[in-house]
Structures are given as structure tokens and as C-alpha cells.
Design an enzyme around this catalytic site. Structure first.
Site, PDB file in Angstrom:
ATOM      1  N   ALA A  12       0.801  -1.233   0.000  1.00  0.00           N
ATOM      2  CA  ALA A  12       0.000   0.000   0.000  1.00  0.00           C
ATOM      3  C   ALA A  12       0.828   1.274   0.000  1.00  0.00           C
ATOM      4  O   ALA A  12       0.287   2.356   0.187  1.00  0.00           O
ATOM      5  CB  ALA A  12      -0.947   0.001   1.200  1.00  0.00           C
ATOM      6  N   SER A  13       2.124   1.170  -0.223  1.00  0.00           N
ATOM      7  CA  SER A  13       2.971   2.366  -0.128  1.00  0.00           C
ATOM      8  C   SER A  13       3.030   3.166  -1.423  1.00  0.00           C
ATOM      9  O   SER A  13       3.533   4.286  -1.434  1.00  0.00           O
ATOM     10  CB  SER A  13       4.394   1.975   0.291  1.00  0.00           C
ATOM     11  OG  SER A  13       5.014   1.185  -0.705  1.00  0.00           O
ATOM     12  N   SER A 141      -5.066  -9.307 -12.892  1.00  0.00           N
ATOM     13  CA  SER A 141      -4.640  -8.462 -14.006  1.00  0.00           C
ATOM     14  C   SER A 141      -5.258  -8.993 -15.281  1.00  0.00           C
ATOM     15  O   SER A 141      -5.562 -10.198 -15.371  1.00  0.00           O
ATOM     16  CB  SER A 141      -3.114  -8.494 -14.136  1.00  0.00           C
ATOM     17  OG  SER A 141      -2.696  -7.903 -15.357  1.00  0.00           O
ATOM     18  N   TYR A 154       4.351 -13.496 -14.652  1.00  0.00           N
ATOM     19  CA  TYR A 154       3.328 -12.581 -14.145  1.00  0.00           C
ATOM     20  C   TYR A 154       1.929 -13.054 -14.538  1.00  0.00           C
ATOM     21  O   TYR A 154       1.015 -13.092 -13.710  1.00  0.00           O
ATOM     22  CB  TYR A 154       3.595 -11.176 -14.694  1.00  0.00           C
ATOM     23  CG  TYR A 154       2.715 -10.098 -14.103  1.00  0.00           C
ATOM     24  CD1 TYR A 154       2.949  -9.598 -12.825  1.00  0.00           C
ATOM     25  CD2 TYR A 154       1.654  -9.567 -14.840  1.00  0.00           C
ATOM     26  CE1 TYR A 154       2.146  -8.599 -12.289  1.00  0.00           C
ATOM     27  CE2 TYR A 154       0.849  -8.565 -14.305  1.00  0.00           C
ATOM     28  CZ  TYR A 154       1.096  -8.087 -13.033  1.00  0.00           C
ATOM     29  OH  TYR A 154       0.297  -7.109 -12.501  1.00  0.00           O
ATOM     30  N   ALA A 156       0.985 -16.092 -15.288  1.00  0.00           N
ATOM     31  CA  ALA A 156       0.680 -17.312 -14.532  1.00  0.00           C
ATOM     32  C   ALA A 156       0.271 -16.984 -13.098  1.00  0.00           C
ATOM     33  O   ALA A 156      -0.684 -17.551 -12.561  1.00  0.00           O
ATOM     34  CB  ALA A 156       1.883 -18.246 -14.540  1.00  0.00           C
ATOM     35  N   LYS A 158      -1.061 -14.198 -11.958  1.00  0.00           N
ATOM     36  CA  LYS A 158      -2.343 -13.489 -11.898  1.00  0.00           C
ATOM     37  C   LYS A 158      -3.506 -14.387 -12.315  1.00  0.00           C
ATOM     38  O   LYS A 158      -4.639 -14.204 -11.843  1.00  0.00           O
ATOM     39  CB  LYS A 158      -2.287 -12.229 -12.759  1.00  0.00           C
ATOM     40  CG  LYS A 158      -1.310 -11.167 -12.215  1.00  0.00           C
ATOM     41  CD  LYS A 158      -1.660 -10.751 -10.787  1.00  0.00           C
ATOM     42  CE  LYS A 158      -0.846  -9.561 -10.317  1.00  0.00           C
ATOM     43  NZ  LYS A 158      -1.252  -9.107  -8.967  1.00  0.00           N
TER      44      LYS A 158
END
Length: 246
Positions: A12-13, A141, A154, A156, A158
Site C-alpha cells: 500500500a505504499s 490483471s 506474471y 501465470a 495473476k
């Protein structure tokens, strides 16, 4: 809309996670800002929330670490008494063509994006079961729906998040715990800032609405899914992508 709720948001940064933290705080939630790398950025998000009269607390944890995640969730419950909302946003990329992708790069992305999501759900679910209710929102995504060249790891991870979301939604539904996924398309963040102008222009051609989305577009969907208005929605993948994957 979220008054009295405690919301844990991983990663969350910055970017989408930051936008979700700000939006949930604006809607009354006590926000738990999780970060792994930059304490300074996480504290800046906290300060922004506090200046607007909201409540926010910062916790460091690498969610790919099973034991560390268990301790993180125990600490949050010990200090805040409950967890009503979990947003699994923490994610990394290690892009590369399949024939050049190392095992390390494949594993690192799966460990954070997919296993990290499993870890937090694993330890938050017990508390939500006790409370007989909760909201779990996982960030997938469009790459997990359509696939994307150069992102075997990525995509795979998601796609795995979508399967995990549906399985857990079935397991927890009887206790009024909803589990949904949001699948962003191209969103204006640091992750897309590194793309060249030619790549961005080509990407925009794939988007019927003709532009990249903003982190707030994802945050608005997350706030809705976390609210009582979405009480009868579970096991769904909400695409926020300008029509890209329709």
C-alpha cells in the site's frame, strides 16, 4: 460506507495500493498500510490519511514469507481487534521472454503475487470466520485473463490469483465472507511509467476507451466490493481495463 471497519492493504505504499488505502480511509475505514521495501513511502501515505482526519497504521511484512505473514496478521488482530477487509495488492514483475527467463525470476513473481495472496488469506480467514463476515479483494490483471508475451511468470501468477479467488469464495461463502478479484488493465503507475512512449501508444490502441486508467479507478472498485452494497457478489473477476479484455 466503511465506518468502523479495519482494512488490511498489502503493497500500500505506492501506486494502486496507495490509492486503495486513501479511498478506504476517506470512506471511514481504519487502514493498515503494509509495505515491504520503503518505510518512508508507507509513512507518507499514512501522513496523507492522518492529515485528512483518517486512521492509518504502518506494518512492514514481506508477504511471500509464510511465517512473517502469520506474525503480521496476528499483530494486526492483537492491536486492532479485528480485520474486516483484506486487499491483496502486493505484486512484482520480472518480465522477460520465456526462453531467457530464469527459474529465480519465475519463482520470485509466483512467491509474491500468488503465494503472498494465499498467505494473507490463510491467516486472515480464521479471524473473519470468527467474525462471521468479511471482504477479501485480490488484485489480478488482464494479463492473467488474456496472457501477455514477455510475462509468462506474471500472467501465470495473476491467473492463479483468479483460481484461488474462486476456490476460496466457495469455501468461505457460508460464513458471509465474500472473495472477489479486480483485474486492472493499463493503469498510470510507476510500473507503466517505465514503458517507452511507442509501447504506450501501441497499448492505447488495444483499449476501446482510448486511454490508460488511473489508480483511483481501481480504488473505486475496491471500495465498492468492500462495502455492504456488494454483499451478494462473490467469486467474481471485475475487469477495470477500459474494455481491453472484453
Amino acid at each position: 460506507m466503511l465506518q468502523g471497519k479495519v482494512a488490511v492493504i498489502t503493497g500500500a505504499s505506492r501506486g494502486i495500493g496507495r490509492a486503495i488505502a486513501l479511498a478506504m480511509a476517506e470512506n471511514g475505514a481504519t487502514v493498515i498500510i503494509n509495505y515491504n521495501g520503503s518505510a518512508q513511502r508507507a509513512e507518507a501515505v499514512q501522513q496523507e490519511i492522518l492529515e485528512k482526519g483518517g486512521k492509518a497504521f504502518v506494518y512492514q511484512c514481506n508477504v511471500s514469507d509464510y511465517a512473517a505473514t502469520e506474525q503480521f496478521i496476528q499483530d494486526v488482530i492483537g492491536e486492532h481487534g479485528r480485520i474486516d477487509i483484506l486487499v491483496n495488492n502486493a505484486g512484482i514483475t520480472r518480465d522477460g521472454l520465456l526462453m531467457r527467463m530464469s527459474e529465480e525470476d519465475f519463482d520470485a513473481v509466483l512467491d509474491t503475487n500468488l503465494k503472498g495472496t494465499f498467505h494473507t488469506i490463510r491467516f486472515v480467514a480464521r479471524q473473519m470466520l470468527k467474525q462471521k463476515g468479511g471482504r477479501i479483494i485480490n488484485l489480478s490483471s488482464v494479463s492473467g485473463i488474456t496472457g501477455n508475451a514477455g510475462q509468462a511468470n506474471y500472467s501465470a501468477s495473476k491467473a492463479g490469483v483468479i483460481g484461488l479467488t474462486k476456490a476460496v469464495a466457495r469455501e468461505l461463502a457460508s460464513r458471509h465472507i465474500t472473495v472477489n478479484a479486480i483485474a486492472p488493465g493499463f493503469i498510470e503507475t510507476e510500473m507503466t511509467d517505465v514503458l517507452g512512449e511507442a509501447v504506450k501508444a501501441e497499448a492505447v490502441k488495444q483499449i476501446p476507451l482510448g486511454a490508460f486508467g488511473k489508480p483511483e479507478d481501481i480504488a473505486n472498485a475496491a471500495v465498492f466490493l468492500a462495502s455492504d452494497q456488494a454483499a451478494y457478489i462473490t467469486g467474481q473477476v471485475i475487469r477495470v481495463d477500459g474494455g481491453m479484455a472484453m
